[in-house]
Design a protein around this motif. Sequence first.
Motif, PDB file in Angstrom:
ATOM      1  N   MET A 108      21.944   2.713-100.705  1.00 17.76           N
ATOM      2  CA  MET A 108      21.535   3.888-101.421  1.00 17.76           C
ATOM      3  C   MET A 108      20.557   4.686-100.560  1.00 17.76           C
ATOM      4  SD  MET A 108      20.988   2.739-105.327  1.00 17.76           S
ATOM      5  CE  MET A 108      20.959   0.969-105.440  1.00 17.76           C
ATOM      6  N   PRO A 109      21.012   5.720 -99.908  1.00 21.82           N
ATOM      7  CA  PRO A 109      20.153   6.459 -98.994  1.00 21.82           C
ATOM      8  C   PRO A 109      19.077   7.298 -99.684  1.00 21.82           C
ATOM      9  CG  PRO A 109      22.329   7.457 -99.091  1.00 21.82           C
ATOM     10  CD  PRO A 109      22.388   6.194 -99.886  1.00 21.82           C
ATOM     11  N   ASN A 110      19.238   7.642-100.959  1.00 23.98           N
ATOM     12  CA  ASN A 110      18.271   8.499-101.635  1.00 23.98           C
ATOM     13  C   ASN A 110      17.036   7.757-102.119  1.00 23.98           C
ATOM     14  OD1 ASN A 110      19.950  10.638-101.250  1.00 23.98           O
ATOM     15  ND2 ASN A 110      20.883  10.527-103.276  1.00 23.98           N
ATOM     16  N   GLN A 111      17.110   6.454-102.257  1.00 25.15           N
ATOM     17  CA  GLN A 111      15.966   5.689-102.741  1.00 25.15           C
ATOM     18  C   GLN A 111      15.172   5.138-101.569  1.00 25.15           C
ATOM     19  OE1 GLN A 111      17.274   2.707-105.427  1.00 25.15           O
ATOM     20  NE2 GLN A 111      17.570   4.143-107.115  1.00 25.15           N
ATOM     21  N   PRO A 112      13.828   5.229-101.642  1.00 29.57           N
ATOM     22  CA  PRO A 112      13.023   4.686-100.550  1.00 29.57           C
ATOM     23  C   PRO A 112      13.129   3.171-100.511  1.00 29.57           C
ATOM     24  CG  PRO A 112      11.628   5.364-102.364  1.00 29.57           C
ATOM     25  CD  PRO A 112      13.035   5.797-102.700  1.00 29.57           C
ATOM     26  N   VAL A 113      13.068   2.643 -99.308  1.00 30.19           N
ATOM     27  CA  VAL A 113      13.118   1.206 -99.134  1.00 30.19           C
ATOM     28  C   VAL A 113      11.711   0.648 -99.326  1.00 30.19           C
ATOM     29  CG1 VAL A 113      13.643  -0.647 -97.522  1.00 30.19           C
ATOM     30  CG2 VAL A 113      15.033   1.425 -97.536  1.00 30.19           C
ATOM     31  N   ILE A 114      11.569  -0.253-100.281  1.00 30.35           N
ATOM     32  CA  ILE A 114      10.268  -0.860-100.572  1.00 30.35           C
ATOM     33  C   ILE A 114      10.198  -2.193 -99.843  1.00 30.35           C
ATOM     34  CG2 ILE A 114       8.792  -1.803-102.375  1.00 30.35           C
ATOM     35  CD1 ILE A 114      10.098   0.183-104.295  1.00 30.35           C
ATOM     36  N   PRO A 115       9.179  -2.397 -99.021  1.00 29.79           N
ATOM     37  CA  PRO A 115       9.044  -3.687 -98.345  1.00 29.79           C
ATOM     38  C   PRO A 115       8.979  -4.831 -99.356  1.00 29.79           C
ATOM     39  CG  PRO A 115       7.460  -2.101 -97.477  1.00 29.79           C
ATOM     40  CD  PRO A 115       8.112  -1.471 -98.660  1.00 29.79           C
ATOM     41  N   GLU A 116       9.451  -5.984 -98.939  1.00 29.19           N
ATOM     42  CA  GLU A 116       9.534  -7.145 -99.828  1.00 29.19           C
ATOM     43  C   GLU A 116       8.173  -7.551-100.390  1.00 29.19           C
ATOM     44  OE1 GLU A 116      10.553 -11.779 -99.228  1.00 29.19           O
ATOM     45  OE2 GLU A 116      12.022 -10.375 -98.429  1.00 29.19           O
ATOM     46  N   ASN A 117       7.119  -7.385 -99.592  1.00 27.88           N
ATOM     47  CA  ASN A 117       5.798  -7.830-100.034  1.00 27.88           C
ATOM     48  C   ASN A 117       5.021  -6.759-100.803  1.00 27.88           C
ATOM     49  OD1 ASN A 117       5.269  -6.120 -97.947  1.00 27.88           O
ATOM     50  ND2 ASN A 117       3.908  -7.491 -96.856  1.00 27.88           N
ATOM     51  N   GLU A 118       5.573  -5.552-100.975  1.00 27.69           N
ATOM     52  CA  GLU A 118       4.879  -4.487-101.702  1.00 27.69           C
ATOM     53  C   GLU A 118       5.149  -4.593-103.196  1.00 27.69           C
ATOM     54  OE1 GLU A 118       4.821   0.320-101.845  1.00 27.69           O
ATOM     55  OE2 GLU A 118       5.080  -0.653 -99.912  1.00 27.69           O
ATOM     56  N   ARG A 119       4.146  -4.296-103.969  1.00 29.34           N
ATOM     57  CA  ARG A 119       4.265  -4.333-105.430  1.00 29.34           C
ATOM     58  C   ARG A 119       3.933  -2.945-105.968  1.00 29.34           C
ATOM     59  NH1 ARG A 119       0.966  -9.886-106.832  1.00 29.34           N
ATOM     60  NH2 ARG A 119       2.421 -11.315-105.855  1.00 29.34           N
ATOM     61  N   PRO A 120       4.937  -2.147-106.299  1.00 30.95           N
ATOM     62  CA  PRO A 120       4.670  -0.788-106.776  1.00 30.95           C
ATOM     63  C   PRO A 120       3.919  -0.803-108.103  1.00 30.95           C
ATOM     64  CG  PRO A 120       7.043  -1.229-106.673  1.00 30.95           C
ATOM     65  CD  PRO A 120       6.345  -2.446-106.193  1.00 30.95           C
ATOM     66  N   THR A 121       2.922   0.046-108.198  1.00 33.20           N
ATOM     67  CA  THR A 121       2.037   0.055-109.359  1.00 33.20           C
ATOM     68  C   THR A 121       2.690   0.680-110.587  1.00 33.20           C
ATOM     69  OG1 THR A 121       0.137   0.169-107.903  1.00 33.20           O
ATOM     70  CG2 THR A 121      -0.240   0.779-110.185  1.00 33.20           C
ATOM     71  N   LYS A 122       3.379   1.797-110.418  1.00 35.46           N
ATOM     72  CA  LYS A 122       3.921   2.509-111.585  1.00 35.46           C
ATOM     73  C   LYS A 122       4.909   1.664-112.398  1.00 35.46           C
ATOM     74  CE  LYS A 122       5.878   6.852-113.075  1.00 35.46           C
ATOM     75  NZ  LYS A 122       6.338   8.169-112.680  1.00 35.46           N
ATOM     76  N   PRO A 123       5.898   1.023-111.780  1.00 36.51           N
ATOM     77  CA  PRO A 123       6.794   0.174-112.582  1.00 36.51           C
ATOM     78  C   PRO A 123       6.052  -1.002-113.228  1.00 36.51           C
ATOM     79  CG  PRO A 123       7.763   0.577-110.433  1.00 36.51           C
ATOM     80  CD  PRO A 123       6.372   1.126-110.404  1.00 36.51           C
ATOM     81  N   ALA A 124       5.051  -1.535-112.534  1.00 34.19           N
ATOM     82  CA  ALA A 124       4.273  -2.648-113.099  1.00 34.19           C
ATOM     83  C   ALA A 124       3.509  -2.180-114.339  1.00 34.19           C
ATOM     84  CB  ALA A 124       3.317  -3.210-112.055  1.00 34.19           C
ATOM     85  N   ILE A 125       2.958  -0.974-114.285  1.00 31.21           N
ATOM     86  CA  ILE A 125       2.219  -0.441-115.433  1.00 31.21           C
ATOM     87  C   ILE A 125       3.144  -0.259-116.625  1.00 31.21           C
ATOM     88  CG2 ILE A 125       1.107   1.668-116.289  1.00 31.21           C
ATOM     89  CD1 ILE A 125      -0.350   1.834-113.620  1.00 31.21           C
ATOM     90  N   VAL A 126       4.326   0.291-116.384  1.00 34.89           N
ATOM     91  CA  VAL A 126       5.285   0.488-117.480  1.00 34.89           C
ATOM     92  C   VAL A 126       5.677  -0.856-118.080  1.00 34.89           C
ATOM     93  CG1 VAL A 126       7.620   1.290-118.033  1.00 34.89           C
ATOM     94  CG2 VAL A 126       6.144   2.671-116.563  1.00 34.89           C
ATOM     95  N   ARG A 127       5.918  -1.836-117.241  1.00 38.15           N
ATOM     96  CA  ARG A 127       6.267  -3.178-117.739  1.00 38.15           C
ATOM     97  C   ARG A 127       5.108  -3.796-118.507  1.00 38.15           C
ATOM     98  NH1 ARG A 127       8.840  -4.787-111.960  1.00 38.15           N
ATOM     99  NH2 ARG A 127      10.821  -3.688-112.230  1.00 38.15           N
ATOM    100  N   GLY A 128       3.899  -3.610-118.024  1.00 39.53           N
ATOM    101  CA  GLY A 128       2.729  -4.145-118.708  1.00 39.53           C
ATOM    102  C   GLY A 128       2.533  -3.513-120.079  1.00 39.53           C
ATOM    103  N   LEU A 129       2.736  -2.203-120.169  1.00 35.83           N
ATOM    104  CA  LEU A 129       2.631  -1.528-121.458  1.00 35.83           C
ATOM    105  C   LEU A 129       3.692  -2.008-122.441  1.00 35.83           C
ATOM    106  CD1 LEU A 129       1.818   2.118-120.353  1.00 35.83           C
ATOM    107  CD2 LEU A 129       0.334   0.576-121.640  1.00 35.83           C
ATOM    108  N   ARG A 130       4.806  -2.462-121.923  1.00 36.48           N
ATOM    109  CA  ARG A 130       5.871  -3.018-122.771  1.00 36.48           C
ATOM    110  C   ARG A 130       5.648  -4.498-123.056  1.00 36.48           C
ATOM    111  NH1 ARG A 130      10.655  -2.702-119.636  1.00 36.48           N
ATOM    112  NH2 ARG A 130      11.685  -3.614-121.443  1.00 36.48           N
TER     113      ARG A 130
END
Length: 130
Positions: free
Chosen positions: A1-23
């Motif tokens: 998928m060329p349109n999505q940025p590649v996230i390194p394996e050891n990185e933990r994105p904050t925004k998805p974690a926040i959404v999951r935490g709120l749920r």
Amino acid sequence: MPNQPVIPENERPTKPAIVRGLRRRCPNCGEGMMFVGYLKVVDRCPVCDEDLHHHRADDGPAYLTILLVAHLLAVMMHFGWSQFRPDPMVFATVLTIVSVALSLYLLPRLKGLIVAIQWSRRMHGFGDTS
């Protein structure tokens, strides 16, 4: 998928974690429940086996809950009194019920938010030990 940025394996994105935490879900996979009972955080996610016992939410969720509920009730009090002039006992009863219900609703969600932020930022033992 060329349109999505590649996230390194050891990185933990904050925004998805926040959404999951709120749920109230695991900040890592978003599938497992973060709590057993009302506010007790599980030691490990039942789905992805992520350690969650490192959290140090302490009084943060309670402070945030009070902050949000107090500001919302202040607006409700001002609007309700200036527009409707209800009987003081009815007004106090309604505001008490609203504040208790809103506090009980927000408290576990805000605790999930704080645990998720700690997880994503690798705070309080959530960092890799390898």
